[in-house]
Design a protein around this motif. Structure first.
Motif, PDB file in Angstrom:
ATOM      1  N   GLU A  86       0.834  -1.201   0.000  1.00 27.05           N
ATOM      2  CA  GLU A  86       0.000   0.000   0.000  1.00 27.05           C
ATOM      3  C   GLU A  86       0.866   1.247   0.000  1.00 27.05           C
ATOM      4  OE1 GLU A  86      -2.462  -0.283   3.494  1.00 27.05           O
ATOM      5  OE2 GLU A  86      -0.962   0.704   4.721  1.00 27.05           O
ATOM      6  N   ARG A  87       0.280   2.323  -0.464  1.00 29.82           N
ATOM      7  CA  ARG A  87       0.976   3.609  -0.523  1.00 29.82           C
ATOM      8  C   ARG A  87       0.463   4.528   0.572  1.00 29.82           C
ATOM      9  NH1 ARG A  87       0.631   1.259  -5.218  1.00 29.82           N
ATOM     10  NH2 ARG A  87       2.270   1.500  -6.773  1.00 29.82           N
ATOM     11  N   ASP A  88       1.373   5.325   1.115  1.00 29.94           N
ATOM     12  CA  ASP A  88       1.049   6.333   2.115  1.00 29.94           C
ATOM     13  C   ASP A  88       1.910   7.551   1.798  1.00 29.94           C
ATOM     14  OD1 ASP A  88      -0.034   7.529   4.361  1.00 29.94           O
ATOM     15  OD2 ASP A  88       0.706   6.046   5.778  1.00 29.94           O
ATOM     16  N   ARG A  97       6.694  12.319   0.032  1.00 28.94           N
ATOM     17  CA  ARG A  97       7.176  11.181  -0.757  1.00 28.94           C
ATOM     18  C   ARG A  97       6.150  10.070  -0.624  1.00 28.94           C
ATOM     19  NH1 ARG A  97      12.909   9.407   1.373  1.00 28.94           N
ATOM     20  NH2 ARG A  97      11.800   9.560   3.335  1.00 28.94           N
ATOM     21  N   THR A  98       6.121   9.174  -1.589  1.00 32.81           N
ATOM     22  CA  THR A  98       5.217   8.032  -1.526  1.00 32.81           C
ATOM     23  C   THR A  98       5.910   6.896  -0.794  1.00 32.81           C
ATOM     24  OG1 THR A  98       4.188   8.679  -3.607  1.00 32.81           O
ATOM     25  CG2 THR A  98       3.825   6.410  -2.866  1.00 32.81           C
ATOM     26  N   HIS A 111      10.198   3.411  -0.619  1.00 31.77           N
ATOM     27  CA  HIS A 111       9.493   4.518  -1.267  1.00 31.77           C
ATOM     28  C   HIS A 111       9.352   4.270  -2.760  1.00 31.77           C
ATOM     29  CE1 HIS A 111      10.881   6.393   2.480  1.00 31.77           C
ATOM     30  NE2 HIS A 111       9.754   7.085   2.378  1.00 31.77           N
ATOM     31  N   GLU A 112       8.382   4.939  -3.362  1.00 31.71           N
ATOM     32  CA  GLU A 112       8.136   4.846  -4.799  1.00 31.71           C
ATOM     33  C   GLU A 112       8.528   6.157  -5.468  1.00 31.71           C
ATOM     34  OE1 GLU A 112       4.508   3.063  -7.180  1.00 31.71           O
ATOM     35  OE2 GLU A 112       4.036   5.090  -6.487  1.00 31.71           O
ATOM     36  N   GLY A 122       7.384   2.707 -15.409  1.00 36.39           N
ATOM     37  CA  GLY A 122       7.957   4.018 -15.143  1.00 36.39           C
ATOM     38  C   GLY A 122       8.175   4.279 -13.657  1.00 36.39           C
ATOM     39  N   LYS A 123       7.859   3.306 -12.822  1.00 34.24           N
ATOM     40  CA  LYS A 123       7.982   3.444 -11.368  1.00 34.24           C
ATOM     41  C   LYS A 123       9.229   2.723 -10.867  1.00 34.24           C
ATOM     42  CE  LYS A 123       4.020   5.539 -10.833  1.00 34.24           C
ATOM     43  NZ  LYS A 123       3.984   6.949 -10.478  1.00 34.24           N
ATOM     44  N   ARG A 124       9.777   3.244  -9.772  1.00 36.36           N
ATOM     45  CA  ARG A 124      10.868   2.568  -9.064  1.00 36.36           C
ATOM     46  C   ARG A 124      10.451   2.408  -7.618  1.00 36.36           C
ATOM     47  NH1 ARG A 124      15.349   4.811  -6.093  1.00 36.36           N
ATOM     48  NH2 ARG A 124      14.936   6.822  -7.098  1.00 36.36           N
ATOM     49  N   HIS A 125      10.263   1.174  -7.217  1.00 35.67           N
ATOM     50  CA  HIS A 125      10.018   0.856  -5.819  1.00 35.67           C
ATOM     51  C   HIS A 125      11.402   0.632  -5.207  1.00 35.67           C
ATOM     52  CE1 HIS A 125       5.549  -0.458  -6.054  1.00 35.67           C
ATOM     53  NE2 HIS A 125       5.833   0.453  -6.960  1.00 35.67           N
ATOM     54  N   CYS A 126      11.867   1.618  -4.469  1.00 30.14           N
ATOM     55  CA  CYS A 126      13.186   1.592  -3.829  1.00 30.14           C
ATOM     56  C   CYS A 126      12.991   0.971  -2.451  1.00 30.14           C
ATOM     57  CB  CYS A 126      13.708   3.025  -3.739  1.00 30.14           C
ATOM     58  SG  CYS A 126      15.371   3.140  -3.102  1.00 30.14           S
TER      59      CYS A 126
END
Length: 147
Positions: A86-88, A97-98, A111-112, A122-126
């Protein structure tokens, strides 16, 4: 979010219970939203097929086929397993930041960012490597850690 409005997760434990279960570094990252030092996780070089599970509750969160080399020093994925993360919003460093959390236990994963591979999401889940455990393809996933 106020303490009396905290989200209830499928797996909910007290901070003391999490401290008993996790290493100090895992607790700092997963429960206190800390960040591990870059280039320190063995998962940075893990490219084998498999599933990444939350180190706290063992819920599957990432498929290693969606991993890519970002050069940032942390394991990076272009997407999570549907419904598992989930995102917060996180303002810890002064701007929004996400934040990415395990949808099963609410643990902080990372973070995304919008600088991932353009040919996919196009996303980076770090993601902090200490927040994950790798389960090789063909090996049974561990049961959810409810204790």
């Amino acid at each position: 979010m106020a303490d009396d409005q905290r989200k209830e997760y499928e797996i909910t434990k007290t901070e003391q219970e999490w401290q008993k279960q996790l290493t100090a570094e895992e607790f700092n990252v997963l429960r206190e939203a800390g960040t591990e030092r870059p280039f320190t996780s063995p998962l940075n070089d893990e490219t084998s097929p498999g599933t990444l599970v939350c180190a706290a509750c063992k819920a599957p969160v990432y498929d290693n086929k969606h991993k890519f080399k970002s050069g940032t020093g942390w394991p990076s994925y272009d997407r999570a397993i549907d419904g598992q993360v989930e995102r917060d919003v996180d303002y810890k460093i002064g701007y929004a930041r996400t934040e990415l959390k395990c949808a099963t236990c609410g643990s902080h994963l990372g973070h995304e960012f919008d600088d991932g591979p353009r040919d996919t999401t196009g996303k980076r889940h770090c993601i902090n490597g200490v927040a994950l455990d790798f389960v090789p393809e063909g090996q049974e996933l561990p049961p959810l850690n409810r204790d």
